[in-house]
Design an enzyme around this catalytic site. Structure first.
Site, short mmCIF file in Angstrom:
data_model
loop_
_atom_site.label_atom_id
_atom_site.label_comp_id
_atom_site.label_asym_id
_atom_site.label_seq_id
_atom_site.Cartn_x
_atom_site.Cartn_y
_atom_site.Cartn_z
NE ARG A 261 -4.26 -1.43 0.21
CZ ARG A 261 -4.40 -2.52 -0.56
NH1 ARG A 261 -3.46 -2.87 -1.40
NH2 ARG A 261 -5.50 -3.26 -0.47
CD GLU B 285 -2.97 2.94 -5.34
OE1 GLU B 285 -4.01 2.30 -5.62
OE2 GLU B 285 -1.99 2.43 -4.80
CG HIS C 263 -3.22 -1.04 -6.54
ND1 HIS C 263 -3.64 -0.38 -5.40
CD2 HIS C 263 -3.18 -2.35 -6.19
CE1 HIS C 263 -3.84 -1.25 -4.43
NE2 HIS C 263 -3.58 -2.46 -4.89
#
Ligand code: DGY
Length: 340
Positions: A257, A286, A305
């Protein structure tokens, strides 16, 4: 019941276990979770878009529902739980990470949570290895050089990177993914694995990894891998002090993360040569804004991601999320509980 799938479910050709090339060409959304829920007779309300569901929309639609199928992009906090009402029986998140859910509040309210850690381990480990190699062997710079016409005569030192052969690899968080990454790296000739975390792990024996404190790991590793879940305790764990302790030749990889990293400090460390390079699959925020200074650095590889992004895995995650939800409705143990 509120169902919020990863993508639109307008496309309906794919059957639950059909991962054939033919079907992949036509499908963009895992139907598997929807199929499980509809077959069980659930009435589904869903956010029908690839975009993140706006908070107000979630709050409006969750009212009166019995279950919530959410993604890691949905922040499930007290406001959402209040809006849902006391009949909410279960939350299923289609993710291995759960930092987007206020688990303390769910515990207080007795709302069980299911998640999907195991089914995404292989895909995420594979991507971590890909990112590590892309970063350490300078693939981004090489590919840009080809496109930009900067590919000159073959030269002994041009685009030399760091190899894994004989390297020390430090894994911060030797959980399912950390161990799976280490196992995949072993055949590259890694000299030793170090790991750190709350306690020694049984699985470490499989790769002969040594349990060390965090400081030792960051000082001694040639590759430092962030593989731990984000918690309140480790937020900003990788900061200026830590980057200073790393080797100047160290390569930092994060597929966990973005919150684990103080990004400004990482930028400074990469810019000043305090560490050699970084590969990030996760950032804060993000998506990472295109004017982020990190994107201007040749020694920083950023991908969006996509750790678990293969079709088979995403279908399995969707189906498992649905099964977690149904288990609670049926009064049986969840196949993959986070909070019971
Ligand atoms: C997760 O599930 O938490 C990953 O970050 C995405 O698959």
């Amino acid at each position: 019941m509120l169902y919020r799938p990863l993508m639109s479910v307008r496309i309906s050709r794919q059957t639950r276990h059909d991962f054939s090339k033919e079907s992949l060409r036509h499908e963009t959304s895992p139907r598997s979770g929807v199929d499980v829920l509809t077959a069980a007779g659930c009435e589904i309300t869903q956010w029908d878009s690839d975009d993140r569901v706006p908070k107000q929309e979630l709050i409006k639609n969750i009212a009166g529902k019995d279950g919530l199928f959410c993604l890691l992009t949905d922040r499930i906090d007290r406001k959402v739980l209040d809006a849902a009402g006391p009949q909410l029986k279960v939350i299923g998140t289609m993710s291995g990470g759960y930092d987007h859910i206020d688990t303390g509040e769910c515990k207080k309210r007795g709302i069980p949570i299911g998640y999907t850690p195991d089914v995404l381990t292989n895909a995420t480990a594979e991507l971590t290895v890909a990112l590590l190699l892309a970063t350490s062997r300078r693939l981004k710079e090489g590919m840009n050089a080809v496109v930009d016409g900067k590919w000159g005569t073959w030269s002994p030192l041009w685009l030399c990177g760091q190899g894994l052969d004989g390297a020390t690899v430090g894994v911060v968080g030797l959980g399912r993914i950390g161990l799976a990454v280490a196992k995949r790296l072993q055949p590259f000739g890694v000299k030793q694995f170090l790991y750190t975390g709350n306690s020694p792990k049984e699985g470490a024996k499989e790769i002969g990894a040594n349990f060390v404190d965090f400081d030792t790991l960051v000082k001694e590793s040639d590759f430092v891998l962030g593989c731990c879940a984000l918690t309140d305790k480790n937020k900003g764990l990788f900061n200026a002090d830590v980057f200073k302790k790393m080797k100047k030749t160290a390569i930092f990889i994060n597929t966990s993360r973005g919150g684990l990293v103080v990004q400004e400090d990482l930028y400074d460390a990469l810019k000043s040569g305090e560490i050699l390079a970084a590969g990030l699959d996760v950032t804060t925020p993000e998506p990472l804004p295109t004017d982020s200074p990190l994107l201007g650095l040749e020694n920083c590889v950023v991908i969006p991601h996509i750790g678990s992004a293969n079709m088979k895995t995403r279908c399995a995650m969707s189906e498992l999320t649905a099964r977690n939800i149904l288990a609670v409705f049926n009064g049986v143990p969840m196949p993959c509980p986070l909070l019971v």
